[in-house]
Design an enzyme around this catalytic site. Structure first.
Site, short mmCIF file in Angstrom:
data_model
loop_
_atom_site.label_atom_id
_atom_site.label_comp_id
_atom_site.label_asym_id
_atom_site.label_seq_id
_atom_site.Cartn_x
_atom_site.Cartn_y
_atom_site.Cartn_z
N CYS A 147 12.44 -10.04 7.29
CA CYS A 147 13.90 -10.08 7.39
C CYS A 147 14.38 -9.52 8.73
O CYS A 147 15.43 -9.92 9.24
CB CYS A 147 14.54 -9.31 6.23
N HIS A 167 16.26 -3.33 3.74
CA HIS A 167 16.33 -4.78 3.95
C HIS A 167 17.40 -5.07 5.01
O HIS A 167 18.39 -4.36 5.11
CB HIS A 167 16.67 -5.47 2.64
#
Length: 423
Positions: A94, A380
């Site tokens: 990510c 994240h």
């Protein structure tokens, strides 16, 4: 971030792609985006679109140049024409996906790659990152699909690169998005700036490479897009002697840990403008021995001598304390429109008329935002980018509409501002 090992081929998301006829009449923030509306010209006469969507003799009849004819022959196209696609997570990637989304929606990089800025067919570099980027831009802006994109070529070029400074990034572990941004810009500079030998596959990773910002006069796409110049002025408090130096910068880093502890910022909520004021408007004492009188009383003033076309600002949220890494969750507000003239070297000029004209060229509009959610162990990255006046949230392969208030309420990690004349 997912801790699963990357598979040889990313799984197809459960959400099916939308039919070509699907349209969103009233977009709602947070609703998954399957298609959106844009405009393009219907082919007529001898017109044809190349792989890069260039027009070749689209209009052969002068009548067809009439605005009324163009309006009548305009049809709606799906969002694929605007580069709105997600990117699959290939195992804790990510950090890479958010930077790629920011690059895809960067107007200068988009025009460079869609305008044959990098000739992939004639490129002699092995595992070329710029070729991989060129492929990505074609997939986003020319391919008729709205499903997620697999950036496997970029990941492979990244892992096979010979940059020793970034070798720890070549793994399936959680990484820093800002470090990947630095790596990617250095790679693209070397390739497009012509400072890399034609065949680099056999070059040892220990070979020392010239840092991107230390190459004066480079006109590569990376320098034209991201690079500016910082001016440091040290003034002796005893004799008044002034020592000035200038260096290039890729981005402006604001240390939240240090700024949040300053007395002038403690009493109020932190804002991007207040942080910039503290760094580039107020002089501070520094360790310096005057070469004229030998005293060590001096003040240092930082200012921006040259602004880039795309200004990247890092809000440093990660710190090391006694060998332990931690995250800073301090809220920092940031604007959609940023005036950078007060932080430039010329802002101290007494020419009011000239300053007014310069200030108009120092207005920036927010283009993309990178956000880190969660803690260091299970965190994240997501990003937001603006297409026209509409904001979109990119969470790996998932794409949703976003409101301005949603973007402005996020805990930003990286901010990308585009100078208004280009936005």
């Amino acid at each position: 971030m997912s801790n699963t090992m990357p598979s040889s081929r990313p799984a197809t998301p459960a959400t099916p792609a939308s039919p070509k006829t699907f349209k969103i009449k009233d977009p709602q923030a947070g609703v998954p985006l399957f298609g959106c509306e844009d405009l393009r010209l219907r082919k007529s006469g001898k017109g044809s679109f190349t792989r890069k969507r260039k027009l070749d003799e689209l209009f052969t009849d002068p009548v067809k140049e009439d605005p009324r004819f163009i309006s009548t022959n305009t049809v709606e196209a799906p969002c694929r024409a605007s580069g709105i696609r997600g990117i699959y997570n290939m195992g804790a990637t990510c950090y890479m996906n958010v930077i790629l989304q920011c690059f895809v929606h960067n107007p200068l990089l988009r025009n460079f790659y869609l305008g044959d800025g990098h000739q992939s067919g004639e490129c002699s570099y092995k595992n070329c990152m710029s070729c991989a980027m060129d492929d990505m831009f074609q997939e986003f802006y020319a391919q008729e699909t709205t499903t997620g994109y697999s950036a496997s070529n970029i990941l492979a070029s990244f892992w096979l690169s010979k940059r020793k400074a970034y070798e720890e990034l070549a793994s399936n572990k959680e990484q820093d998005a800002h470090e990947f941004f630095q790596f990617l810009t250095e790679e693209l500079h070397e390739i497009n700036g012509g400072s890399r030998p034609a065949d680099t596959e056999d070059i040892s990773s220990t070979v020392k490479r010239t840092r991107t910002g230390n190459e004066p006069g480079c006109k590569c796409i990376v320098h034209q897009t991201f690079y500016g110049k910082l001016q440091s002025t040290i003034t002796c408090q005893s004799c008044g002697d002034i020592n000035t130096s200038v260096e290039s910068f890729l981005d402006l880093s604001l240390g939240l840990d240090v700024l949040s502890k300053k007395k002038s910022l403690k009493a109020t909520a932190l804002s991007l403008q207040r942080c910039l004021d503290e760094e580039y408007s107020r002089p501070e004492r520094c360790e310096y021995t005057c070469h004229q009188c030998g005293t060590q009383e001096a003040k240092k003033q930082l200012s921006i001598k040259s602004l880039p076309n795309v200004l990247c600002i890092q809000l440093k949220r990660f710190k090391q304390n006694n060998g332990l890494a931690s995250k800073i969750d301090t809220k920092v507000s940031f604007p959609l429109k940023l005036e950078m003239f007060p932080y430039t070297s010329r802002a101290r000029s007494q020419d009011t008329k000239q300053n007014y004209e310069l200030a108009r060229s120092c207005t920036y509009d927010l283009q993309s935002v990178v956000v880190h959610v969660g803690n260091l162990e299970t965190g994240h990255y997501v990003s937001y980018s603006r297409v026209g006046n509409q904001w979109f949230k990119f969470n790996d392969h998932n794409v949703t509409l976003a409101s301005k208030s949603q973007v402005l309420n996020e805990q930003a990690f990286l901010l990308f501002y585009v100078v208004r004349s280009l936005a």
